[in-house]
Each structure stands twice: as C-alpha cells, then as structure tokens.
Scaffold this motif. Structure first.
Motif, PDB file in Angstrom:
ATOM      1  N   SER A  53       7.366  -8.248  -4.537  1.00 48.95           N
ATOM      2  CA  SER A  53       8.017  -7.281  -3.651  1.00 48.95           C
ATOM      3  C   SER A  53       9.322  -7.853  -3.102  1.00 48.95           C
ATOM      4  CB  SER A  53       7.082  -6.920  -2.479  1.00 48.95           C
ATOM      5  OG  SER A  53       5.976  -6.163  -2.927  1.00 48.95           O
ATOM      6  N   ASN A  66       6.415 -14.668   2.291  1.00 47.12           N
ATOM      7  CA  ASN A  66       5.025 -14.268   2.529  1.00 47.12           C
ATOM      8  C   ASN A  66       4.153 -14.413   1.284  1.00 47.12           C
ATOM      9  OD1 ASN A  66       5.122 -13.586   5.265  1.00 47.12           O
ATOM     10  ND2 ASN A  66       5.807 -11.489   4.844  1.00 47.12           N
ATOM     11  N   ASP A 106       9.946  -6.753  11.389  1.00 47.94           N
ATOM     12  CA  ASP A 106      10.759  -7.404  10.351  1.00 47.94           C
ATOM     13  C   ASP A 106      11.191  -6.481   9.215  1.00 47.94           C
ATOM     14  OD1 ASP A 106      10.580  -9.935  11.596  1.00 47.94           O
ATOM     15  OD2 ASP A 106       8.614 -10.269  10.718  1.00 47.94           O
ATOM     16  N   ILE A 135      11.894 -12.306   2.981  1.00 51.95           N
ATOM     17  CA  ILE A 135      10.668 -12.379   3.781  1.00 51.95           C
ATOM     18  C   ILE A 135       9.425 -12.113   2.936  1.00 51.95           C
ATOM     19  CG2 ILE A 135      10.849  -9.963   4.574  1.00 51.95           C
ATOM     20  CD1 ILE A 135       9.745 -11.056   7.299  1.00 51.95           C
ATOM     21  N   ASN A 136       9.529 -11.213   1.978  1.00 52.42           N
ATOM     22  CA  ASN A 136       8.348 -10.958   1.137  1.00 52.42           C
ATOM     23  C   ASN A 136       8.043 -12.163   0.238  1.00 52.42           C
ATOM     24  OD1 ASN A 136       7.769  -8.406   2.191  1.00 52.42           O
ATOM     25  ND2 ASN A 136       9.194  -7.398   0.783  1.00 52.42           N
ATOM     26  N   VAL A 163       0.258  -6.294  -8.179  1.00 48.14           N
ATOM     27  CA  VAL A 163       1.183  -6.930  -9.119  1.00 48.14           C
ATOM     28  C   VAL A 163       1.258  -8.412  -8.763  1.00 48.14           C
ATOM     29  CG1 VAL A 163       3.425  -6.683 -10.206  1.00 48.14           C
ATOM     30  CG2 VAL A 163       2.535  -4.813  -8.824  1.00 48.14           C
ATOM     31  N   ASN A 193      -8.610  -5.999  -3.119  1.00 44.47           N
ATOM     32  CA  ASN A 193      -7.379  -6.711  -2.796  1.00 44.47           C
ATOM     33  C   ASN A 193      -6.710  -7.141  -4.095  1.00 44.47           C
ATOM     34  OD1 ASN A 193      -5.509  -7.899  -1.063  1.00 44.47           O
ATOM     35  ND2 ASN A 193      -6.578  -9.863  -1.061  1.00 44.47           N
ATOM     36  N   GLY A 194      -5.414  -7.133  -4.116  1.00 40.61           N
ATOM     37  CA  GLY A 194      -4.692  -7.571  -5.308  1.00 40.61           C
ATOM     38  C   GLY A 194      -3.499  -6.683  -5.547  1.00 40.61           C
ATOM     39  N   ARG A 214       2.258  -2.776  -3.890  1.00 38.24           N
ATOM     40  CA  ARG A 214       2.673  -3.561  -2.722  1.00 38.24           C
ATOM     41  C   ARG A 214       1.658  -4.648  -2.359  1.00 38.24           C
ATOM     42  NH1 ARG A 214       2.533  -0.529   1.635  1.00 38.24           N
ATOM     43  NH2 ARG A 214       4.123  -1.694   2.761  1.00 38.24           N
ATOM     44  N   ARG A 271       2.512  -4.531   5.558  1.00 40.40           N
ATOM     45  CA  ARG A 271       3.607  -5.120   4.767  1.00 40.40           C
ATOM     46  C   ARG A 271       3.114  -5.417   3.352  1.00 40.40           C
ATOM     47  NH1 ARG A 271       2.336 -10.301   3.622  1.00 40.40           N
ATOM     48  NH2 ARG A 271       1.344 -11.622   5.176  1.00 40.40           N
ATOM     49  N   PRO A 272       4.037  -5.634   2.400  1.00 38.00           N
ATOM     50  CA  PRO A 272       3.592  -6.111   1.095  1.00 38.00           C
ATOM     51  C   PRO A 272       2.736  -7.366   1.275  1.00 38.00           C
ATOM     52  CG  PRO A 272       5.903  -5.488   0.999  1.00 38.00           C
ATOM     53  CD  PRO A 272       5.504  -5.419   2.455  1.00 38.00           C
ATOM     54  N   GLY A 273       1.596  -7.379   0.625  1.00 42.68           N
ATOM     55  CA  GLY A 273       0.672  -8.498   0.783  1.00 42.68           C
ATOM     56  C   GLY A 273      -0.197  -8.404   2.025  1.00 42.68           C
ATOM     57  N   VAL A 307       4.656 -12.845  -1.615  1.00 47.54           N
ATOM     58  CA  VAL A 307       4.569 -11.594  -2.387  1.00 47.54           C
ATOM     59  C   VAL A 307       5.917 -11.388  -3.088  1.00 47.54           C
ATOM     60  CG1 VAL A 307       3.723  -9.228  -2.316  1.00 47.54           C
ATOM     61  CG2 VAL A 307       3.200 -10.767  -0.429  1.00 47.54           C
ATOM     62  N   VAL A 329      -1.236  -4.441  -1.146  1.00 53.79           N
ATOM     63  CA  VAL A 329      -1.921  -4.192   0.126  1.00 53.79           C
ATOM     64  C   VAL A 329      -3.419  -4.092  -0.157  1.00 53.79           C
ATOM     65  CG1 VAL A 329      -2.276  -2.514   1.990  1.00 53.79           C
ATOM     66  CG2 VAL A 329       0.047  -3.074   1.215  1.00 53.79           C
ATOM     67  N   TYR A 346      -8.087  -7.285  -7.927  1.00 56.13           N
ATOM     68  CA  TYR A 346      -7.699  -6.488  -9.103  1.00 56.13           C
ATOM     69  C   TYR A 346      -6.241  -6.727  -9.460  1.00 56.13           C
ATOM     70  CZ  TYR A 346      -5.447  -2.810  -6.265  1.00 56.13           C
ATOM     71  OH  TYR A 346      -4.627  -2.123  -5.417  1.00 56.13           O
ATOM     72  N   ILE A 393       9.375  -4.727   7.389  1.00 59.97           N
ATOM     73  CA  ILE A 393       8.426  -4.648   6.267  1.00 59.97           C
ATOM     74  C   ILE A 393       7.041  -4.124   6.642  1.00 59.97           C
ATOM     75  CG2 ILE A 393       9.529  -6.391   4.821  1.00 59.97           C
ATOM     76  CD1 ILE A 393       7.464  -8.431   5.896  1.00 59.97           C
TER      77      ILE A 393
END
Lengths: 349, 349
Positions: free
Chosen positions: A102, A97, B238, A93-94, A296, A293-294, B288, B263-265, A99, B290, A270, B240
């Motif tokens: 993650s 999405n 979900d 799911i990540n 890895v 926002n940002g 994550r 959630r992540p993102g 991401v 976020v 970032y 997350i």
C-alpha cells in the motif's frame, strides 16, 4: 529488447519493444537474470480477467543493475538484486507500517508508475525500476547458479507464503492447515515450519505436490475437500480444527474450506487474490471467533528476513520451480502452468 | 420466583415461574443481586428477531450462591459471584484455548443446557447455573454497593469491549477508532486506554455519551458517519486511518465504517452481533491488508484479569449504567434502552 506481451486469452507473445530509459532520478535499469510465471498471470491467460488491449505482463524477477539514476544511493551498477512483485519507496507511512503493497508512491510492474512513466513487466530482458533504493534488495555477493531459483521466490511466492503464515499468527507449536498446493501453498508449508509449527496439514490431491509438501515439512496430507475435508481436518486436529489456516488459492470454495478448517478462536491467513470477490460469511466467523487476516503480501519487507535462510539452504523454496525454459518459450511456460504440468516455470532471458 | 418473560414485540412481563432446582451435581442456584438489559435483548424486543413463543430472557447477572450441587468444589454457598453471559465448563479444549463461548459443554441463559434441563434467564430472582465451577467467578470479599455495577459489567459489556480491543490487537501506542457509543463501545474505550492506546477516537453523535467516552479516555470524537466519517478518521490519523478499529454495533453500516476506518495493515476487532448477516467485502479487505477478528466475546476468561481493576476503581465501567430500576419495572427498562433514554439499565430484584 524482447519482452512478453499478452494479447488475449491464451495468446502470449515475446515481442520486440523499446528499451526502458531512466526518467525519475531515483530509478534503475535492471537486466533480468531470471523471471517466472505467477499463478495470478493465469487469470488473464485463461480469460477470467479480460485483456482489453495487448499489454506487458510478469512481475517476478531477479537481475543485475545495469544503470542507475543520479538519486540512487543504496543500489549500485553491477549489484545482483531481488525485486518484489511491486515497486515501493520503503519510506512512506504504509511501508514503515510493514504494508509496502500500500506504498503511497508505489506501483505495479507492467504499468505506469506515478511519476516516471512506464515500468516494464518482468518477463523481458530489462526492467525500469522506480524507487530503486526502496524497491530493490542487493545480495552481498553474486549468487551461484543454484541459488538463483530460491532468490527468485523472494520476489513473490516465498514471501507470499510467509505472509499467509504471519497473518495467521503461526508460531511455535501451532497447528496449521494449508489450502492450496501451488507454489504459494508449498512456500506456506516452508514458512510454517520455519516459524515453528508443530503440525502442518497440506490439502492436496496431487502426488508430486504432496511429496514436495512433505519434504518441505508437511506432517499430514488431506485429499478430501468440502465437508469431507473439514471432517478430516477435525479428525486430525483434536476434533476442533487448526489454530491457523493458510488460504493460498483465492476462490470461494477454498476460502470456505479455510474458514471451516479453523478451530474456534483460530485465524485464517489469506493471500490468494480473491477471484470474483467471494464475500466472507460474517455470522459463521462471529459465532466461532474465527478471524481473517492477510491480503496482497508485503514481500519487500520479508526479503531481508528470509534471504539468509535461502542463501544458506536452510529453506529451499527454489524447488517449486519444476520447469525451466528460455524466455523465447514463454508461451509454453504459460501453457505448462495452465495445464498443471508444472508447479512453476522459471524463465531465463 | 419472579422472572422476566418476553411474549413478543415490545411485550416484556415479569411473571411468576417455578423456582429452579439443582439437577446435574455440578450446578448451583444463585440469588440474583443485580441484572441488566443488553443491547442484544433489544433485537427480540423490537421484533427484529421474532419471538415465536414466550420465553425467559436476560443473560447478565451477579449474585450470591444459595445452593450448590455435590460436585461443586470451587464455589461455596454465600459466595458473591459474577457469571459470564453463558455457561462453560472452563476445562474443555475450546475453553483452554480461550474461546469459552465455544465451550463443548456450554450453553446460554434462558435455554436448556446440554445435560441438566433449563438454565434460567438472568432477569429474575434466581438462576440455575450449570458447570458452576467453570462458569462462576467468586470475589474474595463481599463487594460494596458501589462496586456492584462495575462487577456486573464483567458479565458482558466490559469483557466484550475488552474482547474487541484484544481481537484488534490494541497495545501500547495504538491508534484506535471505536464504532458504537453504546455500553460495549464505551467499555471498548476503557479497554483501549487500559491496554495502552495513545489515540482513541469515539464515533458518536450523542453529547452525554461523548462526554462519558472522554472521561473513559477517548481523545477525539467524530460525529460524522459514512464517507464523511472515513474522511475525518483519516484526517485525524496520519491520512491513513487507525491501527485498530473496534466495531461494537453489528450492522452492515457500522462494519463498513469500521473496515474503511482501518489503515492498510490495520485490524478490525468486532463484537457487535451481526444483525442480518452483513457479509464482509473480501476484495477491499485484501487490497488493503485489513484483517477482521473477533466474535462472541469469551468474557469468562477476562473476568479474573479485569476484576482487580474494577475493585480498585482503576477502571469504572459501572458508569455505563445511567438508570437503575427495580425488577418490577423491567418493561420500562427495555423501553428506556429502546428509546435511547438510557445507555444501560441496572435491575435489582
């Protein structure tokens, strides 16, 4: 095979290690064609992140698939592949999405993956790739030698610069400030131009990097930092600052510069791995409606998007490599980057 | 005229003060029809923000234009007008960028405006409105008595809840968690539903507020907080967390809940005025992906967008007023909100 092992501060060695073996059914062995040293590899090299015991290092590579597990379907032996700086299944799911950093099943090069044992660091001759179908992107044709550096940037720096720009919402007509003139910052200039920014200001004191930034699309250079840097940004940008600031360093000072360089209602994207965890000053963000926002960078998802522009030469992120060395000189590659004699070093096994 | 003055902790008085007079050419005098007490008024009331000397208070009102300066063109005597919780010229670059709370010429009720002297607090009979053309929005017709509370929410809480949702990027199909069951949090539920969210989770322990949240569109209620609250959010969404979390409180605990609930993102939209400046934990945001976006809500720009839905009854933010008092009982209005006997109190001069 030979692979790079870090033993401690400024102690990088190329050593004989065991060849990787397939173990999960869904993994692949890739013969590395080109790898490189990342700015984040310098944290352990400089001792900022302690190295408690010797371990494999490196996380950016392109190569040719040498062997695949029985469950691999999208990738074939002989394919030229780009790997992101992490592995991911691209189905959880990540990942769906966007991401993939993650990924619920994913992991990092040079560490143990969740089901199959060790996944090699990338500064070596071979890498075992978990979730090969999810992780790797194959090119349609075998690239030319000239295309290799550009493709290698899709493993990290180009995708990471792009992530900064996307996270900050860079779009047609945006004014952008880039904090950080390393490979990621330079790629953030490329990404900003590609996304339609009308004004791209690079913060840099280094003449060579300034010149490359201009060739990549920077319209202005600011050499000042701190209060003077903020003042100069506002002078250039309507007295208020930038729509989007791309923070590509990760220190407290660079984040402060980024936040103060954004206009009211602006956004900081970032991607500089926070070094020591500078906390964000919520009150000053709140008062001016500056967002942050940002993180890895989920570069896996960007590879397909950026690949055609790299192959066509529409963007030339491979130019961030200003030094190429054989893998046997990996210690010198680290030293050159540490001493800022090179922006980014490409290694060939 | 009579107006509310705060003298110190839990010391609110209605006093005789000088009537306002026009002074800038572009200002107007508005006779207040309805005003209210804001959650942020409780900070000085509770002594969290010290009151060094008595001063006027209040920043939300609707009313009828009584007098205008010679330069006022868009607003006429007799108009029913909504004022945002600040004044702004609606023409400067920050206003044009949608960040009218950073208006270069703007100011705050109950303080001196930049050119024309004092702008009254709103919990009184009359208010001098700087930049009347920029600040005020007139309705086409005189509203009914039933429409007044809804229109009054456009001065702050409805626009602020909407700002949280917009800042977090709420859109069709979003999963949303709202942290804070005060008037702003409840309006954030309305805004999320209006913007198309498919799942709206309200964090609340109060049965009346839970019920109202459900009527406004909340699909789920979570009573737990802290680690248990995060776990419950993930169970519902979900495994997350939420696409968007709307932080409508402003404490360290509520921001922590918000960040961990994303959630992540995901993105946190925050509008709770940071109380004491909790700093944001950059490393956990970074790891994550976020994001955090929001700030002092630029409600002026939202009034025209939300007004038709309030007038038509498509949204009913006026229901957050669960107590109505004459202005003479303003001290009781503060007490009722302080003791959480009322969500939000409407005052009629």
């Amino acid at each position: 095979m030979r692979a790079t092992v870090i033993h401690g501060e400024r102690d990088i060695r190329l050593e004989d290690v065991a060849d990787p073996v397939l173990s999960t059914g869904g993994d692949a062995i890739v013969k590395v064609v080109a790898a490189c040293v990342c700015g984040s590899d310098l944290w352990p090299y400089r001792g900022v992140t302690p190295t408690n015991e010797p371990h494999r290092i490196g996380h950016e590579f392109v190569g040719i698939v040498q062997e695949i597990g029985p469950d691999v379907a999208r990738i074939a032996v002989g394919d030229f592949v780009i790997a992101p700086f992490y592995d991911c299944d691209n189905t959880c799911i990540n990942c769906r999405n966007g991401v993939s950093t993650s990924c619920l099943a994913g992991g990092w090069w040079g560490s143990h993956d969740k089901i199959g044992g060790f996944a090699d660091g990338a500064q070596g001759e071979l890498v075992r790739v978990p979730h090969a179908d999810g992780t790797l992107v194959a090119t349609e044709q075998m690239p030319t030698a000239e295309q290799i550096p550009g493709l290698l940037t899709l493993a990290d720096v180009m995708g990471t610069g792009h992530h900064a720009a996307v996270s900050a919402g860079v779009t047609t007509g945006s004014s952008v400030v880039v904090v950080g003139d390393g490979a990621v910052g330079l790629c953030a200039v490329i990404a900003s131009k590609r996304l339609g920014a009308s004004r791209i200001v690079m913060m840099s004191r280094n003449p060579e990097r300034q010149a490359l930034a201009r060739e990549f699309g920077a319209t202005d250079i600011i050499e000042q930092r701190g209060d003077d840097g903020v003042e100069r940004i506002r002078e250039l940008l309507d007295g208020i600052g930038a729509d989007c600031v791309l923070e590509c360093v990760g220190t407290k000072e660079s984040m402060d510069q980024a936040i103060r360089g954004a206009r009211p209602g602006g956004m900081v994207g970032y991607v500089g791995a926070p070094n020591g965890g500078p906390e964000l000053p919520v009150r000053s963000l709140f008062n001016r409606n500056v967002g942050v926002n940002g993180g890895v960078a989920s570069v896996r998802g960007y590879i397909e998007e950026l690949l055609p522009d790299v192959l066509s030469g529409a963007i030339e992120p491979g130019r961030v490599f200003d030094l190429e060395l054989p893998l046997t000189d990996v210690a010198e590659a680290y030293a050159a980057m540490d001493e800022r004699r090179a922006i980014k070093v490409l290694l060939r096994p």
